[in-house]
Design an enzyme around this catalytic site. Structure first.
Site, PDB file in Angstrom:
ATOM      1  N   GLN A 265       0.809  -1.154  -0.019  1.00 39.54           N
ATOM      2  CA  GLN A 265      -0.004  -0.078   0.157  1.00 39.54           C
ATOM      3  C   GLN A 265       0.924   1.302  -0.068  1.00 39.54           C
ATOM      4  O   GLN A 265       0.322   2.140  -0.343  1.00 39.54           O
ATOM      5  CB  GLN A 265      -0.820  -0.010   1.166  1.00 39.54           C
ATOM      6  CG  GLN A 265      -2.039  -1.073   1.152  1.00 39.54           C
ATOM      7  CD  GLN A 265      -2.837  -1.025   2.266  1.00 39.54           C
ATOM      8  OE1 GLN A 265      -2.653  -1.514   3.377  1.00 39.54           O
ATOM      9  NE2 GLN A 265      -3.990  -0.273   2.082  1.00 39.54           N
TER      10      GLN A 265
ATOM     11  N   HIS B 117      -3.958  -8.148   0.717  1.00 45.03           N
ATOM     12  CA  HIS B 117      -3.145  -7.306  -0.196  1.00 45.03           C
ATOM     13  C   HIS B 117      -1.873  -7.855  -0.576  1.00 45.03           C
ATOM     14  O   HIS B 117      -1.296  -7.382  -1.819  1.00 45.03           O
ATOM     15  CB  HIS B 117      -2.812  -6.024   0.778  1.00 45.03           C
ATOM     16  CG  HIS B 117      -3.789  -4.978   0.880  1.00 45.03           C
ATOM     17  ND1 HIS B 117      -4.185  -4.119  -0.233  1.00 45.03           N
ATOM     18  CD2 HIS B 117      -4.361  -4.499   1.774  1.00 45.03           C
ATOM     19  CE1 HIS B 117      -5.130  -3.247   0.216  1.00 45.03           C
ATOM     20  NE2 HIS B 117      -5.418  -3.254   1.511  1.00 45.03           N
TER      21      HIS B 117
ATOM     22  N   HIS C 188      -7.533  -9.078   5.670  1.00 52.07           N
ATOM     23  CA  HIS C 188      -7.609  -7.979   4.709  1.00 52.07           C
ATOM     24  C   HIS C 188      -6.251  -7.582   4.342  1.00 52.07           C
ATOM     25  O   HIS C 188      -5.842  -7.628   3.241  1.00 52.07           O
ATOM     26  CB  HIS C 188      -8.483  -6.791   5.331  1.00 52.07           C
ATOM     27  CG  HIS C 188      -8.302  -5.553   4.710  1.00 52.07           C
ATOM     28  ND1 HIS C 188      -9.412  -4.954   4.137  1.00 52.07           N
ATOM     29  CD2 HIS C 188      -7.471  -4.874   4.237  1.00 52.07           C
ATOM     30  CE1 HIS C 188      -9.319  -3.904   3.476  1.00 52.07           C
ATOM     31  NE2 HIS C 188      -7.971  -3.648   3.438  1.00 52.07           N
ATOM     32  N   GLU C 189      -5.350  -7.491   5.216  1.00 51.40           N
ATOM     33  CA  GLU C 189      -3.933  -7.253   4.871  1.00 51.40           C
ATOM     34  C   GLU C 189      -3.416  -8.268   4.098  1.00 51.40           C
ATOM     35  O   GLU C 189      -2.580  -8.022   3.302  1.00 51.40           O
ATOM     36  CB  GLU C 189      -3.170  -6.989   6.090  1.00 51.40           C
ATOM     37  CG  GLU C 189      -3.692  -5.629   7.040  1.00 51.40           C
ATOM     38  CD  GLU C 189      -4.145  -4.331   6.068  1.00 51.40           C
ATOM     39  OE1 GLU C 189      -3.358  -4.186   4.928  1.00 51.40           O
ATOM     40  OE2 GLU C 189      -4.948  -3.604   6.332  1.00 51.40           O
TER      41      GLU C 189
END
Ligand code: CO
Length: 169
Positions: free
Chosen positions: A51, A134, A130-131
């Site tokens: 991110q 990624h 969620h992470e």
């Protein structure tokens, strides 16, 4: 370095699969510090290295129970199903319902290279999933229907253009 810029969707780097971290060193420690600082400054509860444009398997999470740092995280076990609205720092203003496992067991290394195993439930389990998504280029927009994703993408593109316009003035 300190605070880093969070990359926003639909930037193509967010789709990149992050690489396994091979070396635990000062650069990694600095990266983790910058990630935590950036997460807190953005009022997020989690951040993956990709991110901020670093394609390495590193995540930080803090759901109010302290900072969790995981390098090369792997989900070993997952149970149950739960649905909840989720946001993402890469998708400002977007909230979508996402189905996740209720409880997970995740293992990896901390920034000092020590192995750790975590049993997580509730918001922590959700944020970790969620992470970790990624790290494989998966975003919450992939969890909705194609039509909804197209609507979201065009709305975000339009917003990005408007922001760019404001900056130019
Ligand atoms: Co996210």
């Amino acid at each position: 370095m300190g605070l880093r810029e969070v990359i926003t969707y639909p930037h193509p780097i967010l789709r990149k699969k992050s690489a396994v971290v091979e070396a635990i060193n000062e650069d990694l420690k600095r990266l983790v510090e910058d990630m935590a600082e950036t997460m807190y400054a953005s009022h997020g509860i989690g951040l993956a290295a990709i991110q901020i444009g670093i394609p390495e398997r590193v995540i930080v999470v803090n759901v109010g129970e302290g900072l969790v740092v995981l390098v090369n995280p792997v989900i070993d076990e997952a149970h149950g199903e739960t649905r909840m609205e989720e946001g993402c720092l890469c998708l400002p203003g977007v909230m979508v319902e996402v189905t996740r496992h209720e409880t997970i067991t995740v293992s990896g290394l901390n920034e000092a290279g020590q192995e750790l195993t975590l049993h997580a439930e509730g918001l922590l389990a959700r944020a970790l999933q969620h992470e970790i998504d990624h790290l494989d280029g998966t975003l919450i927009v992939d969890k909705v229907s194609r039509l909804k994703r197209e609507l979201l993408t065009s709305a975000l593109r339009k917003e990005a253009k408007e922001h760019a316009g404001v900056k130019e003035k």
